[in-house]
Scaffold this active site. Structure first.
Site, PDB file in Angstrom:
ATOM      1  N   ILE A  13       0.667  -1.112   0.108  1.00 30.21           N
ATOM      2  CA  ILE A  13      -0.048  -0.041  -0.045  1.00 30.21           C
ATOM      3  C   ILE A  13       0.839   1.219  -0.103  1.00 30.21           C
ATOM      4  CG2 ILE A  13      -1.835   1.259   1.027  1.00 30.21           C
ATOM      5  CD1 ILE A  13      -2.460  -1.677   2.586  1.00 30.21           C
ATOM      6  N   PHE A  81       2.930   3.481   7.609  1.00 32.00           N
ATOM      7  CA  PHE A  81       2.613   1.936   7.293  1.00 32.00           C
ATOM      8  C   PHE A  81       3.378   0.844   7.788  1.00 32.00           C
ATOM      9  CE2 PHE A  81       1.469   4.614   3.509  1.00 32.00           C
ATOM     10  CZ  PHE A  81       0.294   4.178   2.997  1.00 32.00           C
ATOM     11  N   SER A 125      -6.814  -0.958  10.375  1.00 30.15           N
ATOM     12  CA  SER A 125      -7.328  -2.167   9.659  1.00 30.15           C
ATOM     13  C   SER A 125      -8.822  -2.223  10.122  1.00 30.15           C
ATOM     14  CB  SER A 125      -6.625  -3.009   9.925  1.00 30.15           C
ATOM     15  OG  SER A 125      -7.241  -4.406   9.544  1.00 30.15           O
ATOM     16  N   THR A 127      -9.714  -4.838  11.048  1.00 29.66           N
ATOM     17  CA  THR A 127      -9.769  -5.966  11.857  1.00 29.66           C
ATOM     18  C   THR A 127      -9.927  -5.481  13.232  1.00 29.66           C
ATOM     19  OG1 THR A 127      -8.257  -8.061  12.419  1.00 29.66           O
ATOM     20  CG2 THR A 127      -7.159  -5.658  12.370  1.00 29.66           C
ATOM     21  N   TYR A 149      -1.458  -9.409  15.644  1.00 29.31           N
ATOM     22  CA  TYR A 149      -1.802  -8.299  14.504  1.00 29.31           C
ATOM     23  C   TYR A 149      -2.663  -7.134  14.825  1.00 29.31           C
ATOM     24  CZ  TYR A 149      -3.037  -6.033  10.349  1.00 29.31           C
ATOM     25  OH  TYR A 149      -3.520  -5.346   9.311  1.00 29.31           O
ATOM     26  N   LYS A 153      -2.851  -2.990  16.150  1.00 30.88           N
ATOM     27  CA  LYS A 153      -3.620  -2.143  15.347  1.00 30.88           C
ATOM     28  C   LYS A 153      -4.687  -1.237  16.389  1.00 30.88           C
ATOM     29  CE  LYS A 153      -1.881  -2.416  11.076  1.00 30.88           C
ATOM     30  NZ  LYS A 153      -1.051  -1.465  10.714  1.00 30.88           N
ATOM     31  N   ASP A 295     -12.029 -16.286  11.248  1.00 34.17           N
ATOM     32  CA  ASP A 295     -12.616 -15.665  10.165  1.00 34.17           C
ATOM     33  C   ASP A 295     -14.194 -15.500  10.555  1.00 34.17           C
ATOM     34  OD1 ASP A 295     -10.652 -15.420   8.430  1.00 34.17           O
ATOM     35  OD2 ASP A 295     -11.366 -17.259   7.178  1.00 34.17           O
TER      36      ASP A 295
HETATM   37  C1  WQD Z   1     -10.690 -13.191   2.469  1.00 30.68           C
HETATM   38  C2  WQD Z   1     -11.802 -14.193   2.424  1.00 30.68           C
HETATM   39  C3  WQD Z   1     -11.290 -16.176   3.727  1.00 30.68           C
HETATM   40  C4  WQD Z   1      -7.890 -17.363   1.545  1.00 30.68           C
HETATM   41  C5  WQD Z   1      -6.997 -10.209   6.538  1.00 30.68           C
HETATM   42  C6  WQD Z   1      -6.690  -9.853   7.639  1.00 30.68           C
HETATM   43  C7  WQD Z   1      -7.053  -8.180   7.800  1.00 30.68           C
HETATM   44  C8  WQD Z   1      -6.179  -7.630   6.762  1.00 30.68           C
HETATM   45  C9  WQD Z   1      -6.462  -8.191   5.487  1.00 30.68           C
HETATM   46  C10 WQD Z   1      -3.697  -6.933   6.630  1.00 30.68           C
HETATM   47  C11 WQD Z   1     -12.398 -14.828   3.977  1.00 30.68           C
HETATM   48  C12 WQD Z   1     -11.237 -16.489   2.475  1.00 30.68           C
HETATM   49  C13 WQD Z   1      -8.922 -16.800   2.196  1.00 30.68           C
HETATM   50  C14 WQD Z   1      -7.915 -18.657   0.969  1.00 30.68           C
HETATM   51  C15 WQD Z   1     -10.172 -18.473   1.295  1.00 30.68           C
HETATM   52  N1  WQD Z   1      -4.789  -7.835   7.008  1.00 30.68           N
HETATM   53  N2  WQD Z   1     -10.001 -17.075   1.736  1.00 30.68           N
HETATM   54  N3  WQD Z   1      -8.989 -18.983   0.881  1.00 30.68           N
HETATM   55  O1  WQD Z   1      -9.164 -12.400   6.471  1.00 30.68           O
HETATM   56  O2  WQD Z   1     -10.533 -10.712   5.486  1.00 30.68           O
HETATM   57  O3  WQD Z   1      -8.551  -9.959   6.070  1.00 30.68           O
HETATM   58  O4  WQD Z   1      -6.213  -9.736   5.472  1.00 30.68           O
HETATM   59  O5  WQD Z   1      -2.859  -6.747   6.264  1.00 30.68           O
HETATM   60  O6  WQD Z   1      -6.579  -7.883   9.123  1.00 30.68           O
HETATM   61  O7  WQD Z   1      -7.359 -10.477   8.785  1.00 30.68           O
HETATM   62  O8  WQD Z   1      -8.804 -11.495   4.223  1.00 30.68           O
HETATM   63  O9  WQD Z   1      -7.853 -12.091   1.893  1.00 30.68           O
HETATM   64  O10 WQD Z   1      -7.092 -13.640   4.084  1.00 30.68           O
HETATM   65  O11 WQD Z   1      -9.847 -13.560   3.184  1.00 30.68           O
HETATM   66  O12 WQD Z   1     -11.271 -18.902   1.341  1.00 30.68           O
HETATM   67  O13 WQD Z   1      -6.938 -19.235   0.587  1.00 30.68           O
HETATM   68  O14 WQD Z   1     -11.429 -14.959   1.586  1.00 30.68           O
HETATM   69  O15 WQD Z   1     -12.058 -17.229   4.646  1.00 30.68           O
HETATM   70  O16 WQD Z   1     -13.676 -15.137   3.599  1.00 30.68           O
HETATM   71  P1  WQD Z   1      -9.559 -11.459   5.681  1.00 30.68           P
HETATM   72  P2  WQD Z   1      -8.262 -12.773   3.562  1.00 30.68           P
END
Ligand code: WQD
Length: 333
Positions: A13, A81, A125, A127, A149, A153, A295
């Site tokens: 980013i 960042f 985030s 999060t 993590y 934040k 999740d």
């Molecule tokens: C998205 C969706 C998974 C991988 C995370 C962090 C957050 C931020 C961004 C930053 C979910 C599904 C994922 C895979 C899947 N962090 N999935 N198969 O968890 O929303 O956010 O990244 O630095 O703090 O928690 O993002 O892209 O991991 O998942 O089915 O191989 O895709 O279950 O529903 P998430 P993600």
């Protein structure tokens, strides 16, 4: 000309943000220790925009080096960042995460304050909405976290709030990102994680170019339209532009404020997969796998505060995000 310091400016980013700042005519200095990024990214930024950001290779955990930087440079504002960001890794080495993200931020704030630079945009985030709120998430909801993590934040937001309360000269904007994906349309900068990606779109990209056999869809029994997890995916260039709007806002308003950067639209895992199939022109194999610990079913932003306060809103749709990711992937596989 404003002088903007971008910590972690060589990252995913951060690099897109540097492009936008340079394009807007700002002087940009990147502070980065390259622990999860490459110096070549600065060449790519220069190739895109015809101007090169300055670089000081520096670890914010090095208190003396950070102090030395602010003692010898005049800085108008900082976009922060720099930090470790892998959720799974943060559960394995929590002390490393707490030390790195918190100590780095404390050193940064101390040195900024000591040298009269009191304006900062923080890379927070979504999060911080934890597991107990219901989407759409609004900034006034209670914050928490589910992993170290996420706690860093949340804690940094608290540190910023307390610092702002102690001294009315500080101005902080914490930007709560939803799910940043995509890449610069030039294909020169983007997300290129080491090893097997944890996040959805980088993983799909590796399936699309044949480096991984299939996508594991983490659960199809959520309470969502197709049973798979719903997230608010946002183009990294839209996100980067949001930082410039936040800087402008921070020039006019003191104190602390948190603002969501999201589109306000949710897309399911299967919707993202299908959009990526359209972008790359291939059918992408997937299997349904168990849910991933931590999740939630649904996460998307209420983006109205960003619109009214920052005068910013996301423009790109999911297909464009996937096309830009694929364009970057083709150039870097
Ligand atoms: C998205 C969706 C998974 C991988 C995370 C962090 C957050 C931020 C961004 C930053 C979910 C599904 C994922 C895979 C899947 N962090 N999935 N198969 O968890 O929303 O956010 O990244 O630095 O703090 O928690 O993002 O892209 O991991 O998942 O089915 O191989 O895709 O279950 O529903 P998430 P993600």
């Amino acid at each position: 000309m404003r002088h903007i310091v971008v910590t972690g400016g060589a990252g995913f980013i951060g690099s897109h943000c540097c492009v936008e700042l340079l394009e807007a005519g700002d002087q940009v200095t990147i502070l980065d220790n390259f622990c999860n990024s490459k110096p070549e990214t600065l060449d790519r930024i220069a190739e895109i925009i015809g101007k090169r950001p300055d670089l000081v290779e520096l670890d914010l955990c090095d208190e003396q080096a950070t102090e030395q930087f602010f003692a010898t440079h005049t800085v108008d504002a900082v976009i922060h960042f720099a930090g470790l960001k892998a959720v799974g890794e943060s559960c394995q080495i929590p002390l490393t995460y707490y030390h790195n993200n918190l100590t780095g931020t404390l050193n940064l704030l101390r040195s900024m304050g000591a040298h009269g630079c009191k304006r900062l945009v923080f890379s927070s985030s979504a999060t911080v909405y934890g597991m107990n709120n219901t989407a759409p998430f609004t900034e006034d909801m209670p914050t928490s976290a589910t992993n170290p993590y996420g706690w860093t934040k949340q804690m940094i937001e608290q540190i910023l709030m307390d610092t702002a309360a102690s001294d009315p000269e500080w101005s902080f904007v914490a930007l709560r990102y939803f799910n940043p994906i995509g890449a610069h349309p030039s294909g020169l900068i983007g997300e290129d994680p080491n090893g097997i990606p944890n996040n959805l779109v980088p993983y799909i990209a590796k399936v699309a170019c044949g480096q991984l056999a299939h996508l594991n869809v983490f659960g199809n029994d959520y309470d969502t339209p197709d049973g798979t997890g719903v997230r608010d995916y946002i183009h990294v260039v839209d996100l980067a532009k949001g930082h410039l709007c936040a800087l402008d806002y921070a020039e006019t308003a003191a104190g602390f404020c948190a603002v969501n950067l999201g589109t306000g639209n949710g897309a399911s895992v299967l919707e993202v997969l299908h959009a990526y199939e359209e972008a790359c022109g291939k059918t992408l194999p997937y299997v349904i796998a168990p849910r991933r610990a931590g999740d939630i079913a649904t996460s998307y932003a209420d983006p109205s505060k960003a619109k009214t306060l920052l005068r910013w809103e996301a423009k790109s749709d999911l297909l464009t995000m996937c096309k830009d990711s694929w364009n970057f992937t083709l150039k870097h596989q």
